[in-house]
Design a protein around this motif. Structure first.
Motif, mmCIF file in Angstrom:
data_model
loop_
_atom_site.group_PDB
_atom_site.id
_atom_site.type_symbol
_atom_site.label_atom_id
_atom_site.label_comp_id
_atom_site.label_asym_id
_atom_site.label_seq_id
_atom_site.Cartn_x
_atom_site.Cartn_y
_atom_site.Cartn_z
ATOM 1 N N GLN A 57 -40.388 -1.262 -13.815
ATOM 2 C CA GLN A 57 -41.071 -0.068 -13.350
ATOM 3 C C GLN A 57 -41.189 0.966 -14.299
ATOM 4 O O GLN A 57 -41.133 2.092 -14.179
ATOM 5 N N GLY A 58 -41.295 0.439 -15.629
ATOM 6 C CA GLY A 58 -41.543 1.320 -16.696
ATOM 7 C C GLY A 58 -40.519 2.121 -17.361
ATOM 8 O O GLY A 58 -40.355 3.036 -18.286
ATOM 9 N N ARG A 59 -39.261 1.763 -16.771
ATOM 10 C CA ARG A 59 -37.954 2.187 -17.313
ATOM 11 C C ARG A 59 -37.053 1.316 -18.029
ATOM 12 O O ARG A 59 -37.163 0.060 -17.720
ATOM 13 N N THR A 60 -36.349 1.803 -18.870
ATOM 14 C CA THR A 60 -35.410 0.857 -19.620
ATOM 15 C C THR A 60 -34.107 1.349 -19.409
ATOM 16 O O THR A 60 -33.706 2.541 -19.962
ATOM 17 N N VAL A 61 -32.942 0.559 -19.130
ATOM 18 C CA VAL A 61 -31.678 1.028 -19.443
ATOM 19 C C VAL A 61 -30.842 -0.266 -20.151
ATOM 20 O O VAL A 61 -31.247 -1.385 -20.241
ATOM 21 N N ILE A 62 -30.050 0.402 -21.049
ATOM 22 C CA ILE A 62 -29.294 -0.571 -21.985
ATOM 23 C C ILE A 62 -27.626 -0.280 -21.566
ATOM 24 O O ILE A 62 -27.134 0.804 -21.237
ATOM 25 N N ALA A 63 -27.251 -1.478 -21.418
ATOM 26 C CA ALA A 63 -25.601 -1.459 -21.162
ATOM 27 C C ALA A 63 -24.866 -2.011 -22.470
ATOM 28 O O ALA A 63 -25.357 -3.278 -22.846
ATOM 29 N N VAL A 64 -23.789 -1.558 -22.785
ATOM 30 C CA VAL A 64 -23.101 -1.950 -23.900
ATOM 31 C C VAL A 64 -21.592 -1.964 -23.756
ATOM 32 O O VAL A 64 -21.129 -1.049 -22.987
ATOM 33 N N HIS A 65 -21.106 -3.306 -23.759
ATOM 34 C CA HIS A 65 -19.690 -3.356 -23.230
ATOM 35 C C HIS A 65 -18.929 -4.002 -24.432
ATOM 36 O O HIS A 65 -19.123 -4.977 -25.004
ATOM 37 N N ASN A 66 -17.587 -3.205 -24.625
ATOM 38 C CA ASN A 66 -16.810 -4.125 -25.592
ATOM 39 C C ASN A 66 -15.752 -4.817 -25.018
ATOM 40 O O ASN A 66 -14.871 -4.353 -24.036
ATOM 41 N N LEU A 67 -15.951 -6.150 -25.557
ATOM 42 C CA LEU A 67 -14.894 -7.202 -24.778
ATOM 43 C C LEU A 67 -13.520 -7.289 -25.454
ATOM 44 O O LEU A 67 -12.884 -8.191 -25.123
ATOM 45 N N ALA A 68 -13.280 -6.550 -26.458
ATOM 46 C CA ALA A 68 -12.147 -6.786 -27.149
ATOM 47 C C ALA A 68 -11.033 -5.655 -27.025
ATOM 48 O O ALA A 68 -11.252 -4.812 -25.990
ATOM 49 N N ASP A 69 -9.906 -6.078 -27.326
ATOM 50 C CA ASP A 69 -8.754 -5.386 -27.086
ATOM 51 C C ASP A 69 -8.329 -4.186 -27.808
ATOM 52 O O ASP A 69 -7.056 -3.704 -28.025
ATOM 53 N N LYS A 70 -9.379 -3.825 -28.628
ATOM 54 C CA LYS A 70 -9.346 -2.744 -29.658
ATOM 55 C C LYS A 70 -10.438 -1.985 -29.430
ATOM 56 O O LYS A 70 -11.671 -2.565 -29.352
ATOM 57 N N PRO A 71 -10.653 -0.574 -29.901
ATOM 58 C CA PRO A 71 -11.903 0.148 -29.750
ATOM 59 C C PRO A 71 -12.684 -0.223 -31.136
ATOM 60 O O PRO A 71 -12.087 -0.892 -31.890
ATOM 61 N N CYS A 72 -13.884 0.026 -30.820
ATOM 62 C CA CYS A 72 -14.760 -0.595 -31.938
ATOM 63 C C CYS A 72 -15.854 0.419 -32.022
ATOM 64 O O CYS A 72 -16.215 1.331 -30.990
ATOM 65 N N THR A 73 -17.030 0.459 -32.866
ATOM 66 C CA THR A 73 -18.172 0.927 -32.915
ATOM 67 C C THR A 73 -19.229 -0.153 -32.950
ATOM 68 O O THR A 73 -19.160 -0.776 -34.137
ATOM 69 N N ALA A 74 -20.070 -0.117 -32.429
ATOM 70 C CA ALA A 74 -21.340 -1.065 -32.383
ATOM 71 C C ALA A 74 -22.717 -0.352 -33.021
ATOM 72 O O ALA A 74 -22.777 0.668 -32.346
ATOM 73 N N THR A 75 -23.524 -1.093 -33.460
ATOM 74 C CA THR A 75 -24.713 -0.685 -33.861
ATOM 75 C C THR A 75 -25.750 -1.858 -33.293
ATOM 76 O O THR A 75 -25.590 -2.804 -33.663
ATOM 77 N N LEU A 76 -26.843 -1.223 -32.618
ATOM 78 C CA LEU A 76 -27.832 -2.173 -32.195
ATOM 79 C C LEU A 76 -28.875 -2.472 -33.380
ATOM 80 O O LEU A 76 -28.996 -1.690 -34.151
ATOM 81 N N LYS A 77 -29.110 -4.022 -33.376
ATOM 82 C CA LYS A 77 -29.650 -4.173 -34.755
ATOM 83 C C LYS A 77 -31.275 -3.888 -34.506
ATOM 84 O O LYS A 77 -32.017 -3.822 -35.604
ATOM 85 N N SER A 78 -31.792 -3.469 -33.498
ATOM 86 C CA SER A 78 -33.245 -3.250 -33.264
ATOM 87 C C SER A 78 -33.190 -1.607 -33.224
ATOM 88 O O SER A 78 -32.622 -1.093 -32.424
ATOM 89 N N HIS A 79 -34.114 -0.928 -33.768
ATOM 90 C CA HIS A 79 -34.473 0.538 -33.383
ATOM 91 C C HIS A 79 -35.343 0.731 -32.287
ATOM 92 O O HIS A 79 -35.887 1.780 -32.586
ATOM 93 N N GLU A 80 -35.814 -0.205 -31.930
ATOM 94 C CA GLU A 80 -36.949 -0.082 -30.808
ATOM 95 C C GLU A 80 -36.527 0.766 -29.694
ATOM 96 O O GLU A 80 -37.060 1.301 -28.964
ATOM 97 N N TYR A 81 -35.048 0.753 -29.364
ATOM 98 C CA TYR A 81 -34.434 1.393 -28.315
ATOM 99 C C TYR A 81 -33.874 2.832 -28.426
ATOM 100 O O TYR A 81 -32.531 2.856 -28.335
ATOM 101 N N THR A 82 -34.470 3.822 -28.990
ATOM 102 C CA THR A 82 -34.098 5.008 -29.525
ATOM 103 C C THR A 82 -35.082 6.027 -28.828
ATOM 104 O O THR A 82 -36.216 5.694 -28.925
ATOM 105 N N PRO A 83 -34.751 7.227 -28.489
ATOM 106 C CA PRO A 83 -33.058 7.678 -28.461
ATOM 107 C C PRO A 83 -32.574 6.995 -27.297
ATOM 108 O O PRO A 83 -33.076 6.845 -26.307
ATOM 109 N N LEU A 84 -31.258 7.268 -27.120
ATOM 110 C CA LEU A 84 -30.410 6.871 -25.825
ATOM 111 C C LEU A 84 -29.781 7.869 -25.573
ATOM 112 O O LEU A 84 -29.225 8.676 -26.102
#
Length: 87
Positions: A24-51
């Protein structure tokens, strides 16, 4: 998250699952870390900003407008609203 169109988003971290849902014209992004240590992720597409944070496993610092990096705790998650209409 259970309606509309969705697709997997590419990130620079092999332990992160990111997906995007459009409905319905809205967009939601879910980001999940599946590792047993903290991390920093970067989306490879800049289409989804700002978040904008909707919720996560804890309080995180707001994302910087000039940095696409998303910090995640061990097995952490963050859900975002995209601040423009897509899809």
């Amino acid at each position: 998250m259970g309606r509309g169109k969705w697709h997997i988003l590419e990130t620079d971290s092999p332990s992160v699952l990111a997906h995007c849902c459009h409905w319905q014209g809205r967009t939601v992004i879910a980001v999940h870390n599946l590792a047993d240590k903290p991390c920093t992720a970067t989306l490879k597409s800049h289409e989804y900003t700002p978040l904008f944070d909707l919720f996560g496993d804890r309080l995180y610092e707001p994302l910087s407008a000039d940095s696409p990096s998303i910090p995640l705790e061990t097995y952490g998650y963050r859900w975002f609203r995209v601040n423009r209409i897509l899809g």
